[in-house]
Each structure stands twice: as structure tokens, then as C-alpha cells.
Design a protein around this motif. Structure first.
Motif, short mmCIF file in Angstrom:
data_model
loop_
_atom_site.label_atom_id
_atom_site.label_comp_id
_atom_site.label_asym_id
_atom_site.label_seq_id
_atom_site.Cartn_x
_atom_site.Cartn_y
_atom_site.Cartn_z
N THR A 1 -24.87 -6.80 5.58
CA THR A 1 -24.08 -6.41 6.75
C THR A 1 -24.93 -6.45 8.03
OG1 THR A 1 -24.54 -4.05 6.34
CG2 THR A 1 -22.51 -4.98 5.40
N GLY A 2 -26.22 -6.13 7.91
CA GLY A 2 -27.11 -6.21 9.06
C GLY A 2 -27.25 -7.63 9.56
N GLY A 3 -27.30 -8.59 8.64
CA GLY A 3 -27.36 -9.98 9.04
C GLY A 3 -26.10 -10.42 9.77
N LEU A 4 -24.95 -10.03 9.25
CA LEU A 4 -23.68 -10.39 9.89
C LEU A 4 -23.55 -9.70 11.26
CD1 LEU A 4 -21.22 -10.30 6.85
CD2 LEU A 4 -22.34 -12.29 7.90
N ALA A 5 -24.01 -8.45 11.35
CA ALA A 5 -23.96 -7.74 12.63
C ALA A 5 -24.87 -8.41 13.66
CB ALA A 5 -24.35 -6.28 12.44
N THR A 6 -26.06 -8.82 13.22
CA THR A 6 -27.00 -9.50 14.12
C THR A 6 -26.41 -10.81 14.64
OG1 THR A 6 -28.89 -8.54 12.94
CG2 THR A 6 -29.32 -10.48 14.30
N ALA A 7 -25.79 -11.58 13.75
CA ALA A 7 -25.17 -12.84 14.16
C ALA A 7 -24.03 -12.60 15.14
CB ALA A 7 -24.67 -13.60 12.94
N THR A 8 -23.23 -11.56 14.89
CA THR A 8 -22.10 -11.25 15.77
C THR A 8 -22.59 -10.86 17.16
OG1 THR A 8 -20.79 -10.50 13.87
CG2 THR A 8 -20.06 -9.81 16.07
N THR B 1 -13.21 -4.96 5.88
CA THR B 1 -13.18 -3.54 6.21
C THR B 1 -14.51 -2.87 5.94
OG1 THR B 1 -10.81 -3.41 5.82
CG2 THR B 1 -12.02 -1.35 5.66
N ASP B 2 -15.23 -3.34 4.92
CA ASP B 2 -16.52 -2.76 4.58
C ASP B 2 -17.61 -3.10 5.59
OD1 ASP B 2 -15.74 -1.46 2.16
OD2 ASP B 2 -15.74 -3.40 1.15
N LEU B 3 -17.32 -3.99 6.52
CA LEU B 3 -18.29 -4.34 7.56
C LEU B 3 -18.25 -3.39 8.75
CD1 LEU B 3 -17.74 -8.22 7.74
CD2 LEU B 3 -19.52 -7.01 6.47
N ILE B 4 -17.14 -2.66 8.89
CA ILE B 4 -16.91 -1.93 10.14
C ILE B 4 -17.92 -0.80 10.35
CG2 ILE B 4 -15.27 -0.46 11.37
CD1 ILE B 4 -13.03 -2.10 10.01
N PHE B 5 -18.10 0.05 9.36
CA PHE B 5 -19.00 1.20 9.55
C PHE B 5 -20.46 0.77 9.73
CE2 PHE B 5 -20.13 5.72 7.88
CZ PHE B 5 -20.50 6.09 9.16
N ALA C 1 -30.66 -13.28 11.47
CA ALA C 1 -29.37 -13.00 10.84
C ALA C 1 -29.20 -13.79 9.55
CB ALA C 1 -28.23 -13.33 11.80
N MET C 2 -29.58 -15.06 9.58
CA MET C 2 -29.47 -15.88 8.39
C MET C 2 -30.38 -15.37 7.29
SD MET C 2 -29.88 -20.03 8.00
CE MET C 2 -31.61 -20.01 8.55
N GLY C 3 -31.61 -14.99 7.67
CA GLY C 3 -32.55 -14.47 6.68
C GLY C 3 -32.08 -13.17 6.05
N LEU C 4 -31.56 -12.27 6.88
CA LEU C 4 -31.07 -10.99 6.37
C LEU C 4 -29.88 -11.18 5.44
CD1 LEU C 4 -31.23 -8.90 9.67
CD2 LEU C 4 -32.61 -8.49 7.62
N THR C 5 -28.95 -12.03 5.84
CA THR C 5 -27.75 -12.25 5.03
C THR C 5 -28.11 -12.86 3.67
OG1 THR C 5 -26.48 -12.60 7.06
CG2 THR C 5 -25.47 -13.31 4.98
N PHE D 1 -21.51 -1.99 10.95
CA PHE D 1 -21.59 -2.58 12.28
C PHE D 1 -21.75 -1.48 13.33
CE2 PHE D 1 -19.58 -7.10 12.08
CZ PHE D 1 -20.44 -7.44 11.05
N PHE D 2 -21.00 -0.39 13.17
CA PHE D 2 -21.09 0.69 14.16
C PHE D 2 -22.48 1.34 14.14
CE2 PHE D 2 -20.36 4.68 16.28
CZ PHE D 2 -19.48 4.35 17.29
N LEU D 3 -23.03 1.59 12.95
CA LEU D 3 -24.37 2.18 12.88
C LEU D 3 -25.43 1.23 13.43
CD1 LEU D 3 -24.36 4.08 9.47
CD2 LEU D 3 -23.93 4.97 11.77
N PHE D 4 -25.25 -0.05 13.20
CA PHE D 4 -26.13 -1.06 13.78
C PHE D 4 -26.09 -0.97 15.30
CE2 PHE D 4 -26.58 -5.31 15.60
CZ PHE D 4 -27.74 -5.79 15.01
N ILE D 5 -24.89 -0.84 15.85
CA ILE D 5 -24.72 -0.71 17.30
C ILE D 5 -25.38 0.56 17.82
CG2 ILE D 5 -22.98 -0.35 19.11
CD1 ILE D 5 -21.12 -2.17 17.35
#
Length: 376
Positions: free
Chosen positions: A270-277, A54-58, A241-245, A60-64
Motif C-alpha cells: 500500500t505504501g508503494g501505491l500511495a507513493t505512486a499516487t 477499499t483496503d487502500l484507503i486507511f 513506489a515500484m520497489g515498495l510494491t 493512504f490516509f496514514l501515509f498522508i
């Protein structure tokens, strides 16, 4: 403003619409459980330090938001003569987003003396405004420098600068520097109603939230590099993504991952996970051309993301404000009538949230089929 647009053209970045749509659908899912007292652990925020799905959602949206800016303002960026008009559009949209957030907080009682000023839409508006201007007026190298500066500077502010009235810097909910600043600027009456002493979308935490948007902008610029083969772009995104995570997990050792504080480690993780997604979705949807029910679901939600987030909040508040009989909110009556008799408490709560997501999908699907997009 209500407009009628044709359905997305094939050349549109389908993966971004899908990513945005899946993210906002997840927002609605976690924001509308049938019973807040019975929720599966992954659908709850971490109590303080740490990160749940759940903590990934917001973030992710700002990344988008950042990725979208790199596409929407790309033409204007190349023409300095249009910057003033473009910045006015950015300012106008940020103002509308902030106003919608304030309206959501006021509805349905409109108690201005206790309205919450920070909030999800308010933070989106601030991030959109800052990132829109930075995209128009700074180079990619300058954006990277700003990203690093925001993350390091925020770390220093929270872990070095003393907190007036409390003493040494700390990361406790009520006594950290950000909580102190929010009480000073907004007053306790205008903060998150569940605490009144601090706010998870507070003022100081907007700085690293802007960094999340900057990450999205940088990823968007890489995706737009047409001189690179798609496979090369995807490979570079996965490496980044791997580097950020990993960097986020390392930084977590002394500046813990924390959504409410929006810590620098949280931004990187979260930026790393968003990039990978996004990289995975880009490869599947835009490069390989895969389509299915899940892409359609994401697109339907994605093209009217802010609309459904706003309306779902308004409808939920309306259902709580309307009462059946003397003192039973309509939402509670519906839940007790159609869900609690047939499921265990936690499954009834999940079923209520899933039905909410599906109902809104039906509304958005009708809009999508008619080419109706509501833009701010």
C-alpha cells in the motif's frame, strides 16, 4: 478550535490536499452504503488475506499523515530549542484525535462499559504522535532503520512468538498474537462490535501502522529536496513506489497482505501505491499546474478531512438513532423512500453512498468558500 483562514496559497502543496481529500471522500463512500447487504465487491474489505480498493484507503490516509508531518514540523526540526513546544503540540493534537474517536464510539448511547477503545481515529492519533516525535528527534537514516525494524520485528512477533493459551504463532483472526493482546489490554467488551474477540485497529497492529506513517515522512522529505529538479523527484518517487510494491508482493508469499493485521507486506504494498499516487498528483497539480473539477473536489475535502470524517460518522449514527414511526430508523426510511424504488439493490446502495458524499461536499464547499477550516 474554529478559525478562519484564507484559501490555500498557490505555493501550497496542492497535490497533498487533493490526495487527502480524495482519500477521505473514499472513506465516506465506503462507510455509508445505503444497504450493507448490497455492496459492490471493490467497495468491501477483503474477507481476510488480500487487498481490495477499499483496503487502500486507511493506509493512504496514514501515509498522508506522515507526508504532512514532514512539512508541518520541518521548521521546528531545524531548531532544537523549539522541540519541547512542538512535541507538546503533537501530543495535544494526538489527544484530541483520540478523544474524538472515543466520542464517536460512545455516541449516541454513551455506554462506557462496552465502548470500543481502538478505532480509526485512535490509530491515527497513535501514528501521528509516534511519527511526530520521531520526525523531530531522528535523522532520515534512523527513520529508515526504524521502518525496517518495525516491519521485520512485527513479522517475527506474528509468525514466531507463541500465543499464550493457543500455542504456536498463527495469523487466524481470533488466535493471533495481536488479538490475544487486545483482549488482555482492552477486554472483549471494548473491541470491535462485529467480532468482540479481535479488532482491525488493535494495539499490536499500530506498530506497522507507524511504519506506514514513516514511509509518508520519508516521501515528504524527498519532495522537500529543493536542490533536485521536480522531474528528478518524481522519477525517484516512481522508482521507490515500484520497489515498495514489488517488495510487498514478494513478502506476501510468506506473510500475506492483510489489512486487519496490517501485515508488513501490506505496509510495503500500500505504501508503494500511495507513493505512486502522490507522485502522479504532484507532477500534475504542482509541477504542471493542472486544475479541474477533480482537484477542486479534492481540495474542498482535503482541508477539512478530519472534520468531515468525524461529522459524517456522528450524523450517520444520529439518523440511525432517530426513528420514524415505531421502529424504523430515519436513515432506513430515507433510503427506502428515495432510493430502493428506483434502482436495483446494489445500485440503490451505491447511490445512497454517492449522495452522502455529495451532500458533504456541499457543506465543505461552503466552508471552503468562506475560508473556514476546523483544526484540532
Amino acid at each position: 478550535m474554529l478559525i478562519r483562514d484564507p484559501l490555500p496559497e498557490p505555493a501550497r502543496l496542492i497535490s497533498l490536499d487533493v490526495f487527502r481529500g480524495l482519500t477521505v471522500a473514499a472513506m465516506i463512500l465506503v462507510n455509508n452504503p445505503g444497504d450493507w447487504g448490497h455492496i459492490y465487491a471493490p467497495l468491501e474489505h477483503a474477507e481476510w488475506h488480500g487487498c481490495t480498493p477499499t483496503d487502500l484507503i486507511f493506509p493512504f490516509f496514514l501515509f498522508i499523515v506522515g507526508v504532512s508531518i514532514s512539512y508541518a514540523l520541518s521548521a521546528a526540526r531545524q531548531q532544537p530549542g523549539t522541540h519541547a513546544a512542538a512535541m507538546w503540540r503533537v501530543l495535544r493534537r494526538a489527544g484530541v484525535l483520540f478523544g474524538l474517536g472515543l466520542l464517536m464510539a460512545l455516541y449516541p448511547k454513551f455506554e462506557f462499559a462496552t465502548v470500543r477503545i481502538p478505532g480509526v481515529l485512535a490509530r491515527i492519533s497513535w501514528v501521528f504522535l509516534a511519527c511526530g516525535i520521531l520526525f523531530l528527534k531522528t535523522s532520515r537514516r534512523q527513520q529508515i532503520g526504524l521502518l525496517v525494524g518495525l516491519l521485520v520485528g512485527y513479522n517475527v512477533l506474528l509468525q514466531v512468538v507463541p500465543v499464550p493459551g493457543f500455542g504456536a504463532a498463527n495469523l487466524a483472526p481470533e488466535t493471533n498474537l495481536g488479538a490475544w493482546l487486545d483482549r488482555l489490554v482492552f477486554g472483549e467488551a471494548h473491541l470491535w462490535k462485529n467480532s468482540r474477540t479481535w479488532d482491525p485497529e488493535g494495539l499490536l497492529g499500530t506498530l506497522p501502522a507507524i511504519a506506514t506513517g514513516l514511509l509518508g515522512m520519508l516521501v515528504g522529505q524527498l519532495l522537500r529536496r529543493r536542490e533536485l529538479e521536480p522531474a528528478v523527484r518524481v522519477a525517484r518517487l516512481f522508482v521507490a513506489a515500484m520497489g515498495l510494491t514489488i517488495a510487498g508482493l514478494v513478502w506476501n508469499e510468506w506473510f500475506p497482505i492483510n489489512k486487519a493485521l496490517w501485515t508488513s507486506s501490506y505496509v510495503l504494498y500500500t505504501g508503494g501505491l500511495a507513493t505512486a499516487t502522490l507522485a502522479a498528483l504532484y507532477w500534475l497539480c504542482d509541477v504542471r499546474g493542472h486544475r479541474g473539477w477533480w482537484t477542486s473536489f479534492g481540495q474542498v475535502y482535503g482541508v477539512n478531512a478530519i472534520t468531515v470524517f468525524f461529522l459524517s460518522g456522528i450524523v450517520a449514527k444520529t439518523l440511525n438513532a432517530v426513528h420514524v414511526g415505531a421502529d424504523v430508523p430515519l436513515k432506513t426510511w430515507l433510503y427506502n423512500t428515495f432510493f430502493t424504488p428506483y434502482f436495483s439493490p446494489v445500485n440503490a446502495s451505491l447511490a445512497g453512498a454517492l449522495v452522502c458524499v455529495l451532500i458533504w461536499f456541499g457543506v465543505l464547499w461552503l466552508m471552503y468558500r468562506k475560508g473556514v477550516i476546523i483544526k484540532v
